[in-house]
Design an enzyme around this catalytic site. Sequence first.
Site, PDB file in Angstrom:
ATOM      1  N   ARG A 251       0.859  -1.182   0.000  1.00  0.00           N
ATOM      2  CA  ARG A 251       0.000   0.000   0.000  1.00  0.00           C
ATOM      3  C   ARG A 251       0.892   1.228   0.000  1.00  0.00           C
ATOM      4  NH1 ARG A 251      -3.574  -2.632  -1.712  1.00  0.00           N
ATOM      5  NH2 ARG A 251      -5.618  -3.015  -0.811  1.00  0.00           N
ATOM      6  N   GLU A 280      -3.655   7.906  -5.040  1.00  0.00           N
ATOM      7  CA  GLU A 280      -3.971   7.184  -6.273  1.00  0.00           C
ATOM      8  C   GLU A 280      -5.274   7.720  -6.848  1.00  0.00           C
ATOM      9  OE1 GLU A 280      -3.894   2.971  -5.504  1.00  0.00           O
ATOM     10  OE2 GLU A 280      -1.845   3.040  -4.758  1.00  0.00           O
ATOM     11  N   HIS A 300      -1.193   0.427  -9.698  1.00  0.00           N
ATOM     12  CA  HIS A 300      -1.917  -0.459  -8.781  1.00  0.00           C
ATOM     13  C   HIS A 300      -2.642  -1.578  -9.566  1.00  0.00           C
ATOM     14  CE1 HIS A 300      -3.814  -0.608  -4.526  1.00  0.00           C
ATOM     15  NE2 HIS A 300      -3.761  -1.818  -5.057  1.00  0.00           N
TER      16      HIS A 300
HETATM   17  P1  NAD Z   1      -1.570 -10.666   4.749  1.00  0.00           P
HETATM   18  O1  NAD Z   1      -2.537 -10.145   5.739  1.00  0.00           O
HETATM   19  O2  NAD Z   1      -1.641 -12.112   4.367  1.00  0.00           O
HETATM   20  O3  NAD Z   1      -0.080 -10.363   5.220  1.00  0.00           O
HETATM   21  C1  NAD Z   1       0.307  -9.131   5.734  1.00  0.00           C
HETATM   22  C2  NAD Z   1       1.442  -9.377   6.695  1.00  0.00           C
HETATM   23  O4  NAD Z   1       1.886  -8.119   7.205  1.00  0.00           O
HETATM   24  C3  NAD Z   1       1.021 -10.233   7.913  1.00  0.00           C
HETATM   25  O5  NAD Z   1       1.848 -11.374   8.021  1.00  0.00           O
HETATM   26  C4  NAD Z   1       1.216  -9.286   9.080  1.00  0.00           C
HETATM   27  O6  NAD Z   1       1.662  -9.956  10.256  1.00  0.00           O
HETATM   28  C5  NAD Z   1       2.287  -8.357   8.542  1.00  0.00           C
HETATM   29  N1  NAD Z   1       2.382  -7.127   9.308  1.00  0.00           N
HETATM   30  C6  NAD Z   1       1.378  -6.377   9.828  1.00  0.00           C
HETATM   31  N2  NAD Z   1       1.877  -5.341  10.501  1.00  0.00           N
HETATM   32  C7  NAD Z   1       3.223  -5.421  10.390  1.00  0.00           C
HETATM   33  C8  NAD Z   1       4.297  -4.638  10.862  1.00  0.00           C
HETATM   34  N3  NAD Z   1       4.088  -3.534  11.621  1.00  0.00           N
HETATM   35  N4  NAD Z   1       5.552  -5.020  10.562  1.00  0.00           N
HETATM   36  C9  NAD Z   1       5.788  -6.106   9.803  1.00  0.00           C
HETATM   37  N5  NAD Z   1       4.819  -6.924   9.344  1.00  0.00           N
HETATM   38  C10 NAD Z   1       3.553  -6.567   9.628  1.00  0.00           C
HETATM   39  O7  NAD Z   1      -1.735  -9.743   3.456  1.00  0.00           O
HETATM   40  P2  NAD Z   1      -1.329 -10.098   1.962  1.00  0.00           P
HETATM   41  O8  NAD Z   1      -2.507 -10.678   1.260  1.00  0.00           O
HETATM   42  O9  NAD Z   1      -0.030 -10.821   1.961  1.00  0.00           O
HETATM   43  O10 NAD Z   1      -1.156  -8.606   1.398  1.00  0.00           O
HETATM   44  C11 NAD Z   1       0.004  -7.857   1.693  1.00  0.00           C
HETATM   45  C12 NAD Z   1      -0.184  -6.433   1.192  1.00  0.00           C
HETATM   46  O11 NAD Z   1      -0.367  -6.424  -0.238  1.00  0.00           O
HETATM   47  C13 NAD Z   1      -1.400  -5.715   1.768  1.00  0.00           C
HETATM   48  O12 NAD Z   1      -1.061  -4.377   2.043  1.00  0.00           O
HETATM   49  C14 NAD Z   1      -2.404  -5.741   0.637  1.00  0.00           C
HETATM   50  O13 NAD Z   1      -3.307  -4.681   0.760  1.00  0.00           O
HETATM   51  C15 NAD Z   1      -1.467  -5.577  -0.548  1.00  0.00           C
HETATM   52  N6  NAD Z   1      -2.033  -5.980  -1.834  1.00  0.00           N
HETATM   53  C16 NAD Z   1      -1.751  -5.215  -2.926  1.00  0.00           C
HETATM   54  C17 NAD Z   1      -2.265  -5.569  -4.177  1.00  0.00           C
HETATM   55  C18 NAD Z   1      -1.936  -4.782  -5.406  1.00  0.00           C
HETATM   56  O14 NAD Z   1      -2.679  -4.832  -6.368  1.00  0.00           O
HETATM   57  N7  NAD Z   1      -0.823  -4.086  -5.430  1.00  0.00           N
HETATM   58  C19 NAD Z   1      -3.105  -6.680  -4.284  1.00  0.00           C
HETATM   59  C20 NAD Z   1      -3.315  -7.465  -3.161  1.00  0.00           C
HETATM   60  C21 NAD Z   1      -2.777  -7.099  -1.937  1.00  0.00           C
END
Ligand code: NAD
Length: 352
Positions: A251, A280, A300
């Site tokens: 994000r 965005e 994105h």
């Molecule tokens: P997820 O919830 O499976 O994993 C996120 C991880 O971040 C978790 O393991 C959590 O423990 C960790 N986390 C939370 N706070 C933290 C901190 N302070 N320090 C370190 N780690 C921390 O999520 P995901 O499905 O793997 O998605 C990851 C990211 O990708 C999210 O931000 C999601 O919104 C983003 N995303 C982006 C797109 C895109 O199109 N670019 C698409 C899907 C997801």
Amino acid sequence: MSAPKVVVFAPGDEESYKRFEQAGCEVTLGKASWADPTGNTTEELAAMAVGADALVGSSIKGGRIDKGVMLGSEQLRIVAKYTVGVDEIDVDSATELGIIVTHAPTEANWGGVVETTMQQMLTLLKKSRQRDAALKHGTDWRTKELTATHIGRREDGYPGLTVGIVGLGRIGGRLAQMLAPWRVRMIGYDPYQPVDRFIHANVERVDLDSLLRESDVVTLHVTLTAETRHMIGEREFALMKPTAILLNTSRGPVVDEDALIAALQSETIAGAGLDVFEVEPLPMDSPLRKMDERVLLSAHVAAHNYGAGIGPGIQWGTEDALRALRGQVPEHVFNKEVIPRWRERFEGRGVI
Ligand code: NAD
């Protein structure tokens, strides 16, 4: 009994609301689309949400589903996202008010993000664009500037790169799986995952500062929370190697974008691959749009691929909302702690 009201704040396509109409709901459509997720303001959302039973849709960037929006309807039972991430929703208030929040982390979505992360890493480190441009727009055959980076560890003693994964959830974990045969050193920071997840993923667990100091590639895969907002800023860039690159498909606000621009301009870091931005769509006058091949941008779209896209997420989100409207706990609840309260309020009390 009047028809239940469903507000589709960010319609994906026709499929995203047809099933609600077929179920007898009155559907109100918001302005946001996949191509332009700006959508309605918080005030407009609040007006639309009055008396709603469900709020559903993909991402919105112009407004928030905050407490005020949710307070507009006593019978609001669910806020269901078609996409991954709930950062435009005040989840704490939803939980306090007894409202379920769901989102749609489909494999089509998170798997696509990992593939984009790999593509960003390879495009930057293999100088794909420079090598291509040299032949299409240049006169030289081979130049020293086109020397790229060998990524994996080799038998001749070359150690390979260190990849630092920040956030070892779905995407971070799958990335570690995809990187395994490349024989890079993987280090990771995620205080919320148990140590066995790191062991299984073959990722060495380190603190954030060590990760930033030691990595050749820093790749961000955390959810956006109060804690992760601007978790990478001026101090963190100063810790990184001048040869390191930053990849962000998570994000935008996880990175302090002004500090990133400064770090790129001063060559504090070597490059960046960015799919997400603090604002965005990325403003036309953003300095990022003017940067050279060291910076790779995409709008994105990491998860947007043929055969994937938003379709699987629309199915999940729609099914979740329909279940809630039938008085059943949906499958993909984000704020699980709300379930007992929700059961008291809505279980068995279907409106469709
Ligand atoms: P997820 O919830 O499976 O994993 C996120 C991880 O971040 C978790 O393991 C959590 O423990 C960790 N986390 C939370 N706070 C933290 C901190 N302070 N320090 C370190 N780690 C921390 O999520 P995901 O499905 O793997 O998605 C990851 C990211 O990708 C999210 O931000 C999601 O919104 C983003 N995303 C982006 C797109 C895109 O199109 N670019 C698409 C899907 C997801």
